[in-house]
Enzyme design. Structure first.
Site, PDB file in Angstrom:
ATOM      1  N   HIS A  71      -8.255  18.500  -2.647  1.00 26.36           N
ATOM      2  CA  HIS A  71      -7.759  18.831  -1.635  1.00 26.36           C
ATOM      3  C   HIS A  71      -6.212  19.786  -1.438  1.00 26.36           C
ATOM      4  O   HIS A  71      -5.426  20.003  -0.514  1.00 26.36           O
ATOM      5  CB  HIS A  71      -6.745  17.250  -0.929  1.00 26.36           C
ATOM      6  N   ASP A  89      -2.676  10.228  -2.760  1.00 25.59           N
ATOM      7  CA  ASP A  89      -4.493  11.024  -2.802  1.00 25.59           C
ATOM      8  C   ASP A  89      -4.146  12.586  -4.173  1.00 25.59           C
ATOM      9  O   ASP A  89      -3.792  13.453  -2.827  1.00 25.59           O
ATOM     10  CB  ASP A  89      -5.517  11.367  -1.833  1.00 25.59           C
TER      11      ASP A  89
END
Length: 260
Positions: free
Chosen positions: A175, A170
């Site tokens: 993030h 991911d």
């Protein structure tokens, strides 16, 4: 194309290969320690079932790239059902499709279903601006029954966890990049929802006297952000219902977990 026309469409197949290093990296990213030898030592290795979610992460991205929803979409919930233990290394054929698409008025909810011989995973993607086309609203989400008083467990995330979990697949910028996370109202990059919900299975398994690799069912809704380093309280009810909080804020709601 209106949102409802995506329902039932194939998103293709992929054969995804991995080795024991990928399995060990994943276990460390969701909170396994050096003492969990059957999760981090290749000679004793068991595969966490949630590892399969990293192999299937491409599927919702395919739907996004096809233009079904835009950058405002969020991962609303996740379901994982396990059919068989995954091998320590190998190659798995994954088939993806769009499941139901529900019209919520101002938004649509797309189900992305990925199937293999080992697991079936279902993403629910909440897409603002894609609803209002006259489609079915869909059933009200069901939650596992909460029996009695919950047990309070603790889950400690670490500051480097989102950066580490990115290496499992991911790579979304929210993030890792403060500029990207600021665009969604988060000044500090947030932990991946799949990392958070997968990490909860370790303390829950320990509390139940189960092995985390014996997970057969996991579900939950992503109700709020987690910043790497946050300490979460996990309330676990008899029967497998659970909820995770940071302080008074719920971050995983309607959680369900079953171990073999």
């Amino acid at each position: 194309m209106i949102a409802g026309e995506w329902a039932g469409r194939s998103l293709g197949e992929r054969s995804v290969a991995y080795d024991n290093r990928d399995v060990i990296l994943y276990a460390l990213a969701v909170g396994a320690t050096r003492d969990d030898l059957d999760l981090v030592f290749e000679d004793r290795l068991r595969v966490l079932p949630t590892f399969g979610l990293t192999l299937a992460q491409w599927a919702p991205d395919v739907l996004s790239d096809a233009g079904a929803f835009d950058h405002r979409s969020v991962h609303g919930s996740q379901v994982l059902d396990v059919q068989a233990p995954m091998p320590r290394e190998g190659e798995i054929l994954l088939a993806a499709r769009v499941g139901n698409v529900w019209d919520k008025g101002t938004a649509a909810v797309f189900e992305v279903v990925v199937e293999s011989d080992y697991f079936t995973a279902t993403w629910a993607i909440f897409a603002p601006g894609a609803g209002g086309y006259g489609g079915e609203r869909g059933p009200r989400a069901a939650s596992a029954e909460r029996a009695g008083e919950p047990r309070r467990l603790s889950l400690q995330t670490v500051p480097t966890q989102a950066a580490l979990y990115r290496l499992t697949g991911d790579r979304h910028h929210i993030h890792i990049d403060p500029e990207a996370s600021a665009l969604i109202g988060q000044p500090i990059p947030i932990l991946q929802g799949l990392c958070t919900i997968s990490a909860t299975t370790l303390p829950i398994a320990a509390a139940l006297g189960a092995h985390p690799a014996d997970l057969t069912h996991l579900a939950g809704r992503f109700a709020g952000p987690v910043v790497p380093g946050d300490t979460l309280d996990v309330d676990l009810w008899e029967g497998g219902a659970f909820e995770a909080k940071h302080g008074d804020d719920i971050v995983i709601s309607a959680g369900e977990v079953v171990f073999e």
